[in-house]
Design an enzyme around this catalytic site. Structure first.
Site, mmCIF file in Angstrom:
data_model
loop_
_atom_site.group_PDB
_atom_site.id
_atom_site.type_symbol
_atom_site.label_atom_id
_atom_site.label_comp_id
_atom_site.label_asym_id
_atom_site.label_seq_id
_atom_site.Cartn_x
_atom_site.Cartn_y
_atom_site.Cartn_z
ATOM 1 N N ASP A 558 4.797 10.245 -2.465
ATOM 2 C CA ASP A 558 3.814 10.786 -3.398
ATOM 3 C C ASP A 558 4.486 11.185 -4.713
ATOM 4 O OD1 ASP A 558 1.374 11.660 -4.316
ATOM 5 O OD2 ASP A 558 0.949 12.910 -2.568
ATOM 6 N N GLU A 561 5.694 8.987 -10.011
ATOM 7 C CA GLU A 561 5.641 8.528 -11.407
ATOM 8 C C GLU A 561 6.927 8.794 -12.194
ATOM 9 O OE1 GLU A 561 1.775 9.123 -9.664
ATOM 10 O OE2 GLU A 561 3.345 10.578 -10.044
ATOM 11 N N ASP A 634 -5.242 10.058 -7.285
ATOM 12 C CA ASP A 634 -6.216 11.103 -6.980
ATOM 13 C C ASP A 634 -7.491 10.910 -7.793
ATOM 14 O OD1 ASP A 634 -4.296 12.129 -5.303
ATOM 15 O OD2 ASP A 634 -3.537 13.567 -6.766
#
Length: 958
Positions: A558, A561, A634
């Protein structure tokens, strides 16, 4: 369209000429052309390197020599490719068996031709530029490369996954950076059968090379009273006793948190309570030129935009902690003032809103393909040619790495939520699926399974998870698998942080700026430097020490980035992760997720022979080689967000990365759905919002069943179907139907997985890939092919019981549920009842369906229902192996080819090729023909012609 053709003088040029060092140097892989510079930062050298018959690397630099080769996205090529060189007075050409690349000796511009001399794509004259940039003592260039539009009807796809619901990027603009819900991949594929891989890791822009401008930089602004210089902002609080604020706004740019405090948004009134408020920006805008103005809207909460009295952006919503961007265009006339109004209802303590714009660009220039990179050593890109779009993507994977075959259980159903807080919740949820006979293969343990103050420890909180090994064993005993969330983030108090930090492998600024997260009182943390190879090894070793002994099957990477802080400007995001081991983050900003994936893949491959599976929120070119699936982040629980995932997933697939997923149902939940779920738990009543929530999830599950990965996830309300609706509800019935259908399709799905590896296939396919010649498909981003057989048309409007579907010419189509034939080449409104997604099968398809199963390998497919859809010839290859290890890389797999001859009405089941341990040597095929005269809808119990098969070829007359 007139075709530009390579002149006969070039084709007939002197081959394999003696090297003329004044003009060029020849090497084993290609040529370097010396260009007389016309300015200080103009091109000096252009290099063409032959990577493959169909792949040419182009490098250009204003320096006296090229930078060292150190591509992060490409892999070493296996062998040299033969080529010849041809020279004219004005050009030099590199010629392979498939393509010719020609360089102008005077300008260095490059053109690409096919073997017949047809011009495929061309750098635009004067379209290359270099501007020096220096960051943290490292020098480089900000670069731009423009390609001329030769075919204005061309379709261009790829660039990763973005959320503005754009599909065909011809003439569009996209900024390429990584962020939650935004995954940037600098690769495109064209309907003219070529691709461009832009080898840059920095912030990039496709299309317009400039940043969007503030409204006041493009328009004359007038407030609601007609006074120039600003719009009127009116801030009405939720509580009547609080004061309304009215002020002039010279820009609508409230997009980023203040850096130091990281609490308030720059330029917004600071002492105003935004939760439940109503904000209006209004006035007039006056353009100084006529044309199409392209806007980008950044928003949290509820927002609508009106221009000249027309609603150009119907109400959209996004949660306050994770704003979204949306693009739209408006045609305006020079000097004509038009009203602008933004209606905004923030629904968080912190609120975000921005509206910026591009001025009109000449239509011809807008259709040119432009690449801009913020910081590179030089211009580097790869031209990839193909016989079709699949062949282009195959070339991309030749360059960047094959996609491994996922384990079969990856193609099953995944259940997740944010989050299972205890061991009991995990096990009872999986047990409930088994009790209800709802097929499932995987359950996911999300973040905060550790102690609250121990992020990065990789240790379960024993108060909530008393026996992690026993829990995983119990999951396996129930024939499930488990994926666990692992972040590249570490609290400074953990031993793991200290282990990285002592080697200089933690980013410093997050700690220096005291950035604390949202957990409890807020904890200080940072991310590790994944660009350092030794740091990557340590990251895996920590996982190997703590998680691998538990038997964890898959890894959820997760925030890759990396996302150290939400809602900050790009410069601060770069500051937070610099320097990297390779250099300034400005230069390497977009590749973190790729490096992090490499850590896990390489580490696990050295540890055991279990197939690696990574789910990552970020992606980049080449990530497929690390057995990585990317999900769309998300996203919100809105119909428009569901629709946007269709085009987002299709463009991600066109970016060459075959494994993609989304949060079925959306992640961030509107307050109204939360309230409806609470009311339902209290009273058992289906309120209007609860009714819509169930329908939204139903439609999303229907869509998700035909994605490469089938996975539900999101915030409360709980996402298990038995927590969404009762058994007698159509939502429950529909979702269970499609989960079962997913498992019926397992032989088909797993064969597609084999094709992704061996044939570089793409599973989730834009219609334009299979029907490139049909120009009607070039802008269809809301339906798609799932493998070669299925046409999938998701329903994304509340209450809809029909939708429009385009049936491409060149094939006939069969309704999956009834077998009714539909002629291709027409657009029809088709039925879409609540419980069914419009689903069609292409004529000539051969689809193997397996037995009913509760998990992916519950039983061998000893009898396969083989559906044959008549109307044209067809082929399919059934692929099988051991499902869970890498023995297929050693040749341990088997294939069974099927061929349908439509004229003779015969099906040939070919001789089985290959073998593997545990292979099913004898089976039966129940062959069911579907034709215009014999319409048959899909059903497990349908009876056809049964054939026993032992590996020897058979031909069956149907």
């Amino acid at each position: 369209m007139k075709l530009k053709v390579l002149s006969a003088s070039i084709l007939a040029g002197v081959m394999s000429m003696a090297c003329n060092p004044g003009k060029y140097e020849k090497s084993e892989h290609g040529i370097t052309v010396n260009v007389t510079p016309t300015g200080e930062n103009s091109v000096r050298k252009v290099r063409l390197q032959v990577m493959d018959d169909k792949i040419i690397r182009v490098s250009a630099t204003p320096d006296k020599k090229f930078a060292p080769d150190n591509s992060l996205v490409t892999v070493p090529q296996k062998e040299n490719t033969e080529y010849t060189v041809s020279e004219t007075d004005s050009t030099l050409s590199v010629i392979t068996s498939a393509v010719t690349a020609t360089v102008s000796l005077s300008t260095g511009d490059v053109k690409f031709y096919d073997r017949n001399g047809k011009l495929i794509v061309s750098e635009a004259e004067g379209g290359r530029s270099f501007s020096p940039i220096e960051v943290e003592g490292t020098k480089g260039y900000t670069v731009r490369q423009v390609f001329e539009s030769l075919n204005d009807e061309e379709g261009i796809y790829g660039l990763g996954q973005h959320q503005s619901d754009e599909f065909n990027y011809k003439g569009l603009n996209e900024e390429l950076f990584q962020y939650n819900t935004k995954v940037s991949v600098p690769f495109v594929v064209s309907t003219d059968n070529y691709g461009i891989l832009w080898d840059s890791y920095s912030l990039c822009r496709f299309g317009n090379p400039a940043p969007y401008k503030q409204l006041g930089q493009v328009f004359k602004l007038y407030d609601k009273d007609g006074k120039g210089g600003a719009l009127t902002g009116t801030y009405v609080p939720a509580k009547v006793e609080e004061q309304t604020i009215v002020q002039r706004e010279d820009s609508i740019y409230f997009e980023h948190l203040i850096r130091k405090e990281l609490k308030h948004v720059v330029n917004l009134p600071q002492d105003f309570n935004y939760y439940g408020s109503h904000v209006t920006y209004e006035g007039e805008i006056e353009p100084s030129e006529s044309g199409e103005f392209k806007f980008i809207l950044y928003y949290s909460g509820y927002i609508s935009v009106f221009v000249d009295g027309k609603e150009v952006v119907p109400e959209r919503w996004r949660t306050a902690w994770n704003p979204n961007s949306y693009k739209f265009s408006v045609n305006l006339e020079k000097d004509k003032r038009v009203p602008l109004k933004i209606e905004w209802k923030p629904n968080g303590a912190v609120a975000y809103c921005g509206l910026r714009v591009y001025s009109p660009v000449d239509d011809k220039k807008q259709l040119d393909m432009s690449w801009w990179g913020e910081m590179q050593d030089q211009i580097d890109y790869y031209f990839i040619y193909g016989e079709d779009m699949d062949d282009v993507i195959s070339g991309y994977r030749t360059l960047t790495g094959k996609a491994p075959i996922m384990a079969k259980w990856v193609m099953g159903y995944w259940q997740s939520r944010e989050k299972y807080n205890t061991q009991e919740e995990v096990l009872s949820t999986l047990a409930e699926f088994r009790k209800r006979n709802i097929p499932i293969d995987n359950i996911v343990i999300d973040w905060l399974h550790w102690k609250q103050d121990s992020w990065g420890s990789h240790e379960f909180d024993r108060d909530r998870f008393p026996d992690p090994k026993g829990m995983v064993d119990s999951i396996h005993d129930m024939h499930g698998h488990v994926m666990i969330s692992v972040w590249p983030k570490f609290y400074v108090t953990t031993e793991h942080y200290k282990e990285f930090d002592k080697n200089g492998w933690m980013y410093k600024l997050p700690v220096q700026d005291s950035i604390k997260d949202w957990v409890g009182p807020g904890y200080l943390s940072s991310f590790y430097d994944a660009y350092d190879p030794d740091a990557r090894k340590l990251f895996w070793n920590q996982m190997k020490d703590h998680y691998v002994p538990l038997g964890i099957d898959a890894w959820w990477m997760d925030a890759s980035e990396p996302n150290i802080r939400d809602c900050t400007d790009l410069q601060y995001r770069k500051d937070l992760i610099t320097p990297t081991a390779l250099g300034p983050s400005t230069k390497y900003f977009n590749a973190y997720g790729l490096m992090n994936a490499e850590a896990i893949y390489d580490g696990q491959r050295e540890t055991n022979d279990d197939r690696v599976f990574l789910l990552t929120r970020s992606g980049f070119a080449g990530q497929q080689r690390y057995s990585t699936a990317t999900w769309s982040g998300d996203i919100a629980t809105r119909w428009e967000d569901m629709k946007a995932q269709i085009s987002a997933g299709l463009n991600f697939a066109a970016s060459g990365i075959p494994w993609w997923s989304m949060d079925i149902g959306g992640f961030c939940v509107e307050d109204r759905y939360v309230a409806a779920a609470k009311e339902y738990l209290k009273t058992g009543k289906e309120t209007p919002d609860m009714k819509e929530w169930r329908e939204l999830n139903t439609r999303w599950y229907q869509f998700g069943a035909f994605a490469p990965m089938f996975r539900a996830h999101g915030q409360w309300p709980y996402r298990e179907i038995f927590n969404i609706a009762p058994e007698n509800h159509p939502a429950y019935k529909s979702v269970v139907y499609y989960i079962n259908l997913r498992y019926d399709m397992m032989p088909y799905l797993y064969s597609l997985a084999g094709m992704t590896h061996f044939n570089d296939y793409t599973i989730m396919r834009p219609m334009v890939m299979d029907f490139t010649a049909d120009k009607a498909t070039r802008s269809i981003g809301d339906q798609y092919m799932f493998g070669p057989a299925f046409l999938v048309a998701p329903v994304y409007n509340y209450g809809a019981t029909s939708r429009e579907v385009y049936f491409p010419a060149g094939s006939d189509w069969y309704d999956f549920y009834t077998g009714k034939e539909i002629n291709g080449g027409q657009r029809l409104s088709v039925a879409a009842p609540y419980e069914r997604i419009p689903l069609y099968v292409r004529s000539g398809s051969i689809i193997p369906f397996g037995p009913a199963m509760q998990w992916s390998d519950e039983k061998p497919a000893d009898i396969i229902n083989l559906y044959v859809y008549a109307g044209e010839n067809g082929e399919f290859v059934l692929y099988e192996d051991e499902n869970v290890n890498y023995n297929y890389e050693k040749g341990n797999y088997a294939v069974i080819p099927f061929k349908w001859n439509d004229e003779k009405q015969t099906l040939t089941i070919g001789e089985r090729a290959g073998q593997y341990p545990g292979m099913l040597r004898n089976r039966r095929f129940n062959i069911i023909k579907v034709s215009k005269d014999h319409p048959v809808g899909y059903g497990r119990e349908n009876k056809g012609v049964e054939v026993a098969y032992n590996g020897t070829a058979k031909t069956v007359k149907l």
